[in-house]
Design an enzyme around this catalytic site. Sequence first.
Site, PDB file in Angstrom:
ATOM      1  N   ARG A 111       0.808  -1.329   0.046  1.00 45.34           N
ATOM      2  CA  ARG A 111      -0.125   0.019  -0.071  1.00 45.34           C
ATOM      3  C   ARG A 111       0.987   1.273  -0.044  1.00 45.34           C
ATOM      4  NH1 ARG A 111      -3.162  -2.800   3.824  1.00 45.34           N
ATOM      5  NH2 ARG A 111      -4.784  -3.778   2.851  1.00 45.34           N
ATOM      6  N   LYS A 133       3.633  11.805 -11.121  1.00 41.16           N
ATOM      7  CA  LYS A 133       2.878  10.733 -11.885  1.00 41.16           C
ATOM      8  C   LYS A 133       3.584   9.542 -12.340  1.00 41.16           C
ATOM      9  CE  LYS A 133       0.324  14.119 -14.447  1.00 41.16           C
ATOM     10  NZ  LYS A 133       0.136  14.964 -15.762  1.00 41.16           N
ATOM     11  N   GLU A 175      11.018  19.527 -23.987  1.00 40.61           N
ATOM     12  CA  GLU A 175      10.150  19.664 -22.784  1.00 40.61           C
ATOM     13  C   GLU A 175      10.887  20.902 -22.027  1.00 40.61           C
ATOM     14  OE1 GLU A 175       7.324  18.321 -22.275  1.00 40.61           O
ATOM     15  OE2 GLU A 175       7.424  16.512 -23.306  1.00 40.61           O
ATOM     16  N   LYS A 217       9.095  23.352 -13.606  1.00 37.89           N
ATOM     17  CA  LYS A 217       8.228  22.193 -13.318  1.00 37.89           C
ATOM     18  C   LYS A 217       7.723  22.130 -11.986  1.00 37.89           C
ATOM     19  CE  LYS A 217       6.233  17.770 -13.984  1.00 37.89           C
ATOM     20  NZ  LYS A 217       6.199  16.458 -14.682  1.00 37.89           N
ATOM     21  N   GLU A 227      -3.282  17.861 -10.763  1.00 44.57           N
ATOM     22  CA  GLU A 227      -3.548  18.439 -11.828  1.00 44.57           C
ATOM     23  C   GLU A 227      -5.228  18.793 -11.931  1.00 44.57           C
ATOM     24  OE1 GLU A 227      -1.787  16.993 -15.243  1.00 44.57           O
ATOM     25  OE2 GLU A 227      -3.425  17.413 -16.669  1.00 44.57           O
ATOM     26  N   ARG A 231      -1.451  22.623 -13.630  1.00 38.72           N
ATOM     27  CA  ARG A 231      -0.472  21.662 -13.928  1.00 38.72           C
ATOM     28  C   ARG A 231      -0.635  21.231 -15.392  1.00 38.72           C
ATOM     29  NH1 ARG A 231       2.104  16.493 -11.018  1.00 38.72           N
ATOM     30  NH2 ARG A 231       3.184  15.790 -12.577  1.00 38.72           N
ATOM     31  N   ASN A 235       0.913  20.600 -20.383  1.00 42.33           N
ATOM     32  CA  ASN A 235       0.728  19.812 -21.536  1.00 42.33           C
ATOM     33  C   ASN A 235       0.585  20.619 -22.789  1.00 42.33           C
ATOM     34  OD1 ASN A 235       0.010  17.540 -19.970  1.00 42.33           O
ATOM     35  ND2 ASN A 235      -1.895  18.344 -19.546  1.00 42.33           N
ATOM     36  N   HIS A 238       1.108  19.221 -26.261  1.00 38.23           N
ATOM     37  CA  HIS A 238       0.875  17.818 -26.226  1.00 38.23           C
ATOM     38  C   HIS A 238      -0.476  17.374 -26.977  1.00 38.23           C
ATOM     39  CE1 HIS A 238       4.192  18.132 -23.525  1.00 38.23           C
ATOM     40  NE2 HIS A 238       4.070  16.860 -23.300  1.00 38.23           N
ATOM     41  N   HIS A 242       0.643  14.712 -29.333  1.00 39.65           N
ATOM     42  CA  HIS A 242       0.105  13.269 -29.344  1.00 39.65           C
ATOM     43  C   HIS A 242      -0.570  12.739 -30.732  1.00 39.65           C
ATOM     44  CE1 HIS A 242       0.188  13.534 -24.619  1.00 39.65           C
ATOM     45  NE2 HIS A 242       1.317  12.725 -25.412  1.00 39.65           N
ATOM     46  N   HIS A 255       8.732  11.952 -29.491  1.00 33.80           N
ATOM     47  CA  HIS A 255       7.767  12.841 -28.509  1.00 33.80           C
ATOM     48  C   HIS A 255       8.030  14.320 -28.471  1.00 33.80           C
ATOM     49  CE1 HIS A 255       4.683  13.778 -25.372  1.00 33.80           C
ATOM     50  NE2 HIS A 255       5.827  14.111 -24.715  1.00 33.80           N
TER      51      HIS A 255
HETATM   52  N1  GLY Z   1       4.568  15.546 -17.649  1.00 33.72           N
HETATM   53  C1  GLY Z   1       3.436  16.627 -17.426  1.00 33.72           C
HETATM   54  C2  GLY Z   1       3.232  16.493 -15.878  1.00 33.72           C
HETATM   55  O1  GLY Z   1       4.056  15.961 -15.080  1.00 33.72           O
HETATM   56  O2  GLY Z   1       2.171  17.057 -15.513  1.00 33.72           O
END
Ligand code: GLY
Length: 346
Positions: A111, A133, A175, A217, A227, A231, A235, A238, A242, A255
Amino acid sequence: MDYPPNKKPLHFRIGEYSTKVEFPAFEDLLAPPEGVKSLWVFDQNTAPLFSSREKASIILPPGEEAKTMESVEDILTAGIENGLARDGLFIGIGGGVVCDMTAFAASIYMRGSRVILIPTTLLAMTDASLGGKTGVDFRGYKNMAGTFFPAEELRICPDLLSSLPERDYISGLAEVIKHAFLVKSDLFEFLEREREAVLLREPQILGRMIRESIKVKGDFVERDFREQAERAFLNFGHTFGHALESVSGFAGWSHGEAVAWGMDKALKAGVLMGETDPDYARKVSAFLALYGFRLEAPGIDPEALINAMGKDKKKREGKIMFVLQKEYGKTFQSEIPRDILQKVLA
Ligand code: GLY
């Protein structure tokens, strides 16, 4: 070059977690954490980088194809076999795939145990490893299963980038450039001024660039870990990007290349919508072109791109929300009318 590398750690408070970003020398990257059992997670690309292999470790196959539940099961199994308890540490060493999966495994092991990440690509150093993430691809969908679980420590060593394939380096650079557009800081001007040194990967320049990019970041994730709001600005480029990756079958466009193309298209759409300062959009196009990014995608069907955008995971209430900018540092989200999409993609 007169940039003494600043090796002071950075600290981020991310939701209920904290992340310390360290900048160790190469020989200290694998320093074992004291007093706690750990499992080192490599892939076949990163395992040979480090010769001392007496540690408890697992080596995964390389690449996006290995970003599967099976790999996560292998990490969990190795955790059990090596006797990790809930305070045990999973240490992921690799690009975004290894970092995402190691952190995912750590987040569900008993957990939630603990994770340190040692990113080895520019993309993972400045983006994937920071902000919690985690995830795996599932049933053909990228990052379909995952959690929010920040690493307690990141170890960043720009020297690792000297052997990174050019394509991967440039992909990560997109990025970094995105971070420079999003927030008014020294980063944009730095990237303009030091373009040659950045492209030559001069170590001191890389150290400074990566540090600044991480700060941008980190600031976003501190303010909006899960997010709910800004946040999502990360993107930028993106949704377009994408779609291009998917329509081109992930061939021909990395990418980052697709994201750079996408940022340019987003700003061009913003200009046509009367939202984006045309001078800023022109400046960004020129900047991206100087860095060698392609801003046109000949032979790609605009309708196929628009259809692919309709499948984007980031839809809200059935609407495709694009990240747009009014000008440098001023970002917002909006739909783009179909006729404008068709114009910028034609
Ligand atoms: N790569 C975008 C984020 O971490 O929100």
